[in-house]
Structure formats: structure tokens, C-alpha cells
Motif scaffolding. Sequence first.
Motif, PDB file in Angstrom:
ATOM      1  N   ALA A 150     -39.818  50.096  46.629  1.00 14.27           N
ATOM      2  CA  ALA A 150     -40.925  48.985  46.385  1.00 14.27           C
ATOM      3  C   ALA A 150     -40.845  47.920  47.281  1.00 14.27           C
ATOM      4  O   ALA A 150     -39.594  47.582  47.463  1.00 14.27           O
ATOM      5  N   GLY A 151     -41.626  47.558  47.885  1.00 15.24           N
ATOM      6  CA  GLY A 151     -41.762  46.420  48.945  1.00 15.24           C
ATOM      7  C   GLY A 151     -41.218  46.732  50.249  1.00 15.24           C
ATOM      8  O   GLY A 151     -40.952  46.075  51.153  1.00 15.24           O
ATOM      9  N   ARG A 152     -41.109  48.002  50.558  1.00 12.43           N
ATOM     10  CA  ARG A 152     -40.511  48.667  51.889  1.00 12.43           C
ATOM     11  C   ARG A 152     -41.418  48.071  53.159  1.00 12.43           C
ATOM     12  O   ARG A 152     -40.731  47.383  54.229  1.00 12.43           O
ATOM     13  N   THR A 153     -42.531  47.976  53.133  1.00 11.99           N
ATOM     14  CA  THR A 153     -43.472  47.612  54.255  1.00 11.99           C
ATOM     15  C   THR A 153     -43.231  45.960  54.459  1.00 11.99           C
ATOM     16  O   THR A 153     -42.971  45.509  55.626  1.00 11.99           O
ATOM     17  N   ALA A 154     -43.320  45.378  53.429  1.00  5.16           N
ATOM     18  CA  ALA A 154     -43.268  44.041  53.655  1.00  5.16           C
ATOM     19  C   ALA A 154     -41.811  43.399  54.026  1.00  5.16           C
ATOM     20  O   ALA A 154     -41.648  42.609  54.880  1.00  5.16           O
ATOM     21  N   ALA A 155     -40.827  44.132  53.548  1.00  3.10           N
ATOM     22  CA  ALA A 155     -39.275  43.957  53.979  1.00  3.10           C
ATOM     23  C   ALA A 155     -39.081  44.224  55.409  1.00  3.10           C
ATOM     24  O   ALA A 155     -38.529  43.651  56.304  1.00  3.10           O
ATOM     25  N   LEU A 156     -39.820  45.230  56.100  1.00  2.00           N
ATOM     26  CA  LEU A 156     -39.646  45.661  57.275  1.00  2.00           C
ATOM     27  C   LEU A 156     -40.502  44.774  58.058  1.00  2.00           C
ATOM     28  O   LEU A 156     -39.954  44.406  59.157  1.00  2.00           O
ATOM     29  N   VAL A 157     -41.678  44.186  57.811  1.00  2.00           N
ATOM     30  CA  VAL A 157     -42.391  43.335  58.456  1.00  2.00           C
ATOM     31  C   VAL A 157     -41.374  41.842  58.568  1.00  2.00           C
ATOM     32  O   VAL A 157     -41.390  41.408  59.652  1.00  2.00           O
ATOM     33  N   LYS A 158     -41.149  41.537  57.571  1.00  2.00           N
ATOM     34  CA  LYS A 158     -40.015  40.394  57.479  1.00  2.00           C
ATOM     35  C   LYS A 158     -38.923  40.516  58.514  1.00  2.00           C
ATOM     36  O   LYS A 158     -38.774  39.439  59.142  1.00  2.00           O
ATOM     37  N   ALA A 159     -38.271  41.623  58.351  1.00  2.00           N
ATOM     38  CA  ALA A 159     -37.137  42.013  59.188  1.00  2.00           C
ATOM     39  C   ALA A 159     -37.565  41.939  60.591  1.00  2.00           C
ATOM     40  O   ALA A 159     -36.793  41.327  61.486  1.00  2.00           O
ATOM     41  N   GLY A 160     -38.734  42.482  60.845  1.00  4.42           N
ATOM     42  CA  GLY A 160     -39.281  42.288  62.475  1.00  4.42           C
ATOM     43  C   GLY A 160     -39.441  41.004  62.992  1.00  4.42           C
ATOM     44  O   GLY A 160     -39.221  40.637  63.930  1.00  4.42           O
ATOM     45  N   LEU A 161     -40.274  40.130  61.884  1.00  2.62           N
ATOM     46  CA  LEU A 161     -40.546  38.814  62.318  1.00  2.62           C
ATOM     47  C   LEU A 161     -39.148  38.255  62.459  1.00  2.62           C
ATOM     48  O   LEU A 161     -38.885  37.189  63.447  1.00  2.62           O
ATOM     49  N   ALA A 162     -38.339  38.229  61.688  1.00  2.00           N
ATOM     50  CA  ALA A 162     -37.056  37.403  61.605  1.00  2.00           C
ATOM     51  C   ALA A 162     -36.253  37.866  62.934  1.00  2.00           C
ATOM     52  O   ALA A 162     -35.798  36.964  63.617  1.00  2.00           O
ATOM     53  N   GLY A 163     -36.219  39.086  63.335  1.00  2.00           N
ATOM     54  CA  GLY A 163     -35.422  39.525  64.228  1.00  2.00           C
ATOM     55  C   GLY A 163     -36.261  39.007  65.706  1.00  2.00           C
ATOM     56  O   GLY A 163     -35.362  38.720  66.562  1.00  2.00           O
ATOM     57  N   THR A 164     -37.427  39.194  65.691  1.00  2.00           N
ATOM     58  CA  THR A 164     -38.144  38.407  66.944  1.00  2.00           C
ATOM     59  C   THR A 164     -37.939  37.021  67.015  1.00  2.00           C
ATOM     60  O   THR A 164     -37.597  36.596  68.052  1.00  2.00           O
ATOM     61  N   PHE A 165     -37.897  36.258  65.900  1.00  2.47           N
ATOM     62  CA  PHE A 165     -37.812  34.792  65.633  1.00  2.47           C
ATOM     63  C   PHE A 165     -36.325  34.483  66.293  1.00  2.47           C
ATOM     64  O   PHE A 165     -36.042  33.703  67.190  1.00  2.47           O
ATOM     65  N   THR A 166     -35.278  35.361  65.925  1.00  7.45           N
ATOM     66  CA  THR A 166     -34.077  34.987  66.250  1.00  7.45           C
ATOM     67  C   THR A 166     -33.615  35.272  67.900  1.00  7.45           C
ATOM     68  O   THR A 166     -33.151  34.567  68.423  1.00  7.45           O
ATOM     69  N   TYR A 167     -34.098  36.300  68.063  1.00  2.00           N
ATOM     70  CA  TYR A 167     -34.249  36.857  69.570  1.00  2.00           C
ATOM     71  C   TYR A 167     -34.783  35.317  70.326  1.00  2.00           C
ATOM     72  O   TYR A 167     -34.223  34.991  71.356  1.00  2.00           O
ATOM     73  N   ASN A 168     -35.963  35.009  70.091  1.00  2.00           N
ATOM     74  CA  ASN A 168     -36.594  33.911  70.444  1.00  2.00           C
ATOM     75  C   ASN A 168     -35.671  32.662  70.657  1.00  2.00           C
ATOM     76  O   ASN A 168     -35.525  31.956  71.902  1.00  2.00           O
ATOM     77  N   ARG A 169     -35.108  32.322  69.576  1.00  2.00           N
ATOM     78  CA  ARG A 169     -34.258  31.098  69.319  1.00  2.00           C
ATOM     79  C   ARG A 169     -32.989  31.376  70.331  1.00  2.00           C
ATOM     80  O   ARG A 169     -32.393  30.261  70.908  1.00  2.00           O
ATOM     81  N   LEU A 170     -32.578  32.447  70.461  1.00  2.00           N
ATOM     82  CA  LEU A 170     -31.086  32.798  71.081  1.00  2.00           C
ATOM     83  C   LEU A 170     -31.600  32.531  72.609  1.00  2.00           C
ATOM     84  O   LEU A 170     -30.692  32.203  73.451  1.00  2.00           O
ATOM     85  N   LYS A 171     -32.569  33.242  73.014  1.00  2.00           N
ATOM     86  CA  LYS A 171     -33.210  33.055  74.351  1.00  2.00           C
ATOM     87  C   LYS A 171     -33.174  31.430  74.922  1.00  2.00           C
ATOM     88  O   LYS A 171     -32.815  31.120  75.877  1.00  2.00           O
ATOM     89  N   ALA A 172     -33.862  30.751  73.815  1.00  2.00           N
ATOM     90  CA  ALA A 172     -34.269  29.222  74.248  1.00  2.00           C
ATOM     91  C   ALA A 172     -32.797  28.557  74.193  1.00  2.00           C
ATOM     92  O   ALA A 172     -32.437  27.792  75.058  1.00  2.00           O
ATOM     93  N   ALA A 173     -31.775  28.967  73.279  1.00  2.00           N
ATOM     94  CA  ALA A 173     -30.534  28.696  73.280  1.00  2.00           C
ATOM     95  C   ALA A 173     -29.848  28.894  74.646  1.00  2.00           C
ATOM     96  O   ALA A 173     -28.954  27.746  75.076  1.00  2.00           O
TER      97      ALA A 173
END
Length: 119
Positions: free
Chosen positions: A14-37
Motif C-alpha cells: 500500500a502506498g508503494r508508488t507514492a513511496a517510490l516517487v518520494k524516494a526519487g525526489l529525495a534522492g534527486t534533491f540530495t544529489y543536487n545539494r551534494l553537488k552544490a556543497a
Amino acid sequence: MKPYRAGKFKDGAAGRTAALVKAGLAGTFTYNRLKAATGYAKGDPLLSKTVAPITMRMEELKKIGSKFRRGQVRESDIRSFEKAVTGFRSAGKGAGVEIAEKIPSASQLAGSQPDKGGR
């Protein structure tokens, strides 16, 4: 990590698609912030010591993202990611910078835009 351990990414969960989308967004955001850092760290004598560890963690994050997309993430990958985060924090602390955990807002996750101004 919490949704993975709670079984949210398993087929039929239950909620698998939403969890995958959130994980993808969080990963993209984290990568972006690490790149800026990395960019900031290169220009700072004190933080320049953290460039290699940051770059290594970014590569680990990309590998885990690829595994998520293929549905091949294992518990060992999650532990590896936790180790990467701990290593990143340790590198910062060793350079005299305390890294605080902050949870981005939904708009920050959706935008994932690098800072235009100062640090």
C-alpha cells in the motif's frame, strides 16, 4: 530508509508508488545539494578537505538510485547508504563543519534548484 524497512517498496505494498516517487525526489534533491556543497567546498580552504568524501558519496548515491529504478535494492545497499551519510557527516565534522539534518519542504523537493546566492 524508513519506508524501505517498512516494506513500502515491495510489489503490492500500500502506498508503494507514492513511496517510490518520494524516494526519487529525495534522492534527486540530495544529489543536487551534494553537488552544490562540492562547489562550495572547492572554493573554501577549510572545506576543500571534504571534496573527495563528498564526491565519493555522490557516486554511491547514484548507484543506489539506479538500483531503485531497477528494483534491485537490498538491505546491504541501505546500510551502505547509511554509512555514506555517516561518512559525509564525519568528513564535515573533521573539517570543522557540523552538518545538521534538515528535512526539505515539498516545494524544495519539487524544485531541486541550486542556490543562486551565498552559502
